[in-house]
Design a protein around this motif. Sequence first.
Motif, short mmCIF file in Angstrom:
data_model
loop_
_atom_site.label_atom_id
_atom_site.label_comp_id
_atom_site.label_asym_id
_atom_site.label_seq_id
_atom_site.Cartn_x
_atom_site.Cartn_y
_atom_site.Cartn_z
N ARG A 170 8.06 -13.37 -14.26
CA ARG A 170 7.91 -14.68 -14.89
C ARG A 170 6.59 -14.78 -15.66
NH1 ARG A 170 7.40 -18.41 -10.76
NH2 ARG A 170 7.78 -17.02 -9.01
N HIS A 229 13.07 -25.08 -21.98
CA HIS A 229 11.80 -25.43 -21.37
C HIS A 229 10.74 -25.73 -22.43
CE1 HIS A 229 13.50 -22.50 -18.22
NE2 HIS A 229 13.65 -23.72 -17.73
N ALA A 230 10.71 -24.89 -23.46
CA ALA A 230 9.71 -25.09 -24.52
C ALA A 230 9.91 -26.44 -25.20
CB ALA A 230 9.80 -23.96 -25.54
N THR A 265 10.70 -18.74 -19.21
CA THR A 265 10.68 -19.84 -20.16
C THR A 265 11.63 -19.56 -21.33
OG1 THR A 265 8.40 -20.42 -19.64
CG2 THR A 265 9.25 -21.15 -21.77
N HIS A 266 12.59 -20.45 -21.52
CA HIS A 266 13.46 -20.34 -22.70
C HIS A 266 13.25 -21.56 -23.59
CE1 HIS A 266 16.12 -23.28 -20.84
NE2 HIS A 266 16.38 -22.47 -19.81
N VAL A 321 5.97 -15.46 -24.33
CA VAL A 321 6.28 -16.74 -24.98
C VAL A 321 5.06 -17.27 -25.72
CG1 VAL A 321 6.76 -19.17 -24.48
CG2 VAL A 321 8.17 -17.39 -23.45
N HIS A 379 6.11 -15.36 -19.57
CA HIS A 379 5.36 -16.50 -20.12
C HIS A 379 4.31 -16.01 -21.11
CE1 HIS A 379 7.50 -18.71 -17.19
NE2 HIS A 379 6.61 -18.71 -16.22
N THR A 419 7.22 -24.28 -13.23
CA THR A 419 8.39 -23.45 -13.49
C THR A 419 8.49 -22.34 -12.45
OG1 THR A 419 9.44 -21.97 -15.09
CG2 THR A 419 7.04 -22.07 -15.11
N LEU A 446 0.78 -24.82 -18.09
CA LEU A 446 1.99 -24.08 -17.72
C LEU A 446 1.75 -23.50 -16.34
CD1 LEU A 446 4.76 -22.91 -18.42
CD2 LEU A 446 3.60 -21.04 -19.60
#
Length: 525
Positions: A147, A107-108, A103-104, A154, A151, A99, A130
């Motif tokens: 990013r 992507h998940a 991450t939204h 997330v 992450h 990526t 990841l």
Amino acid sequence: KKAVALYNKSGQLLAILRNPEVYANRKEEIVTRCFGVIDMGHPYIQYIYSGGDWLVGGEVEVIERIRYNDGLDKFRLTSTELFEEFKRKGADTVFAFQTRNPTHAGHAYLMRTGRERLLKRGYSNPILWLSPLGGWTKSDDVPLDVRVKQHEAVLAEGMLDPATTVMAIWPSPMIYAGPTEVQFHAKSRRNAGASFFVVGRDPAGMKGSMEAVAHPDDDLYAGEHGRYVLQMSPGLGEMEMLSFDKVFYDKATSTMRDKDPSRPDDFISISGSKMRALARAGATPCPVPIPSDVVAANCVPQGFMVPSGWSIVVDYYQNVASDRWVPWSKQKPTATMCKDTHKEGDFGTKGFMLFRKDGHDKKSFWHDLPLQDSKGSYLMVTEIPAFTSAKMEVSKELPNNPIIQDEKHGQLRYYRHGVFPFNYGMFPRTWEDPDVAVFGHGGDNDPLDVIEVSGKPRKMGSVTPVKVIGAIQLVDEGEMDFKIIAINEDDPLARTVDSVTELERVKPGLIDRLKDWLPPHKQPG
């Protein structure tokens, strides 16, 4: 030469290039082989063309592990360390997800569904790698530190399971070569243990070219071509692809998933451009029912991104111009500074200033120091220590004349043709007068520059007694710019060398080396 020393911008020796080979930088061949077209609007093609006409290669011997000191080193694992981490989590297979975006939920969905597919195939504990891209990215991409922090959010909020996920930066640059590049993305992950690679729509994609005629508004590469090429690519060995098409946000279930053709009005597409627009506007959670045009409503659909992760993204897009971000993996600049100085701001930023210190008072390097000490030796202020590349200088305009980093077109300046092999600085209480012509050229309106040639690095802001042995006269855009050549009084050479001629006898080639290094736009007078 059988070896070349490789330094970073701060003068730290990183590696030795053994048995170097110099060869032509065949830019057109490189670009056409990789991208299939010469397009000067493409960011990485621009980067390639910004290079010189020659390249050097060879066997690289790294002196020690590379540390970037940017707060992200704990995520830079070697291949061996990744193998160990996968083993520690009890992996019986590993699937990688690359990526270069926050991450939204879309992507998940790919990552969670990828794991479900592997469980159905009989694996008991597939581990997700990841893998945020850590190398060069274009200027409008989301910075690496943003990013990585997103992450982490997330994982902390459970959109991905920390127990079955390893986050580790992969050091490759992004060159936006679509189907060609994605083959490298997948195959390189095998070196660290990945047996599967998640590939979605438009991997390594790029917006359309300004040169385009037939499809000027289309992306440069068709969104499906990366997946198709990768699935048919030779050399994958036993690596397999977990392939996905584009996913959409389902308003009925507040999740990302494949579109259900029986109820098309329930699905909306949230592209990267939409996400950026929402973040810049500081969008808040959507009301219920969720509107179809989230940009017009300036809202974020429930479940699209974890709340703390969204806050991180908003903070970035509302403060894009700040210099606090880490765009990609670049070693944080460091400098060794004299103890008799006072620092404000971080080195390597526009706010950095280094003052001469006298107790609690700030003093001027230019006006408050004498030109000579009590023994008659000239005093040199070191602005640029040997083997560093940051273009530092005493400011004539700022109060107390601190040492700052020079700027050009709003960017901090570094010497692009290598680290300077000598100490560079100035003499206090000197000035090259523009109204006084020397050989037909007036002075450059700056303090007198000094180059100290002993080769032992001095600390930035240090004041050193030196012995003057000569000068080089340069003409820079019609202005005379003298470079005084000097030797540290404590160096043994200072006792035996009294002129440039004697210096050349003791250290043959040093003066030519100095002239070769000086910027090519400055010519000897």
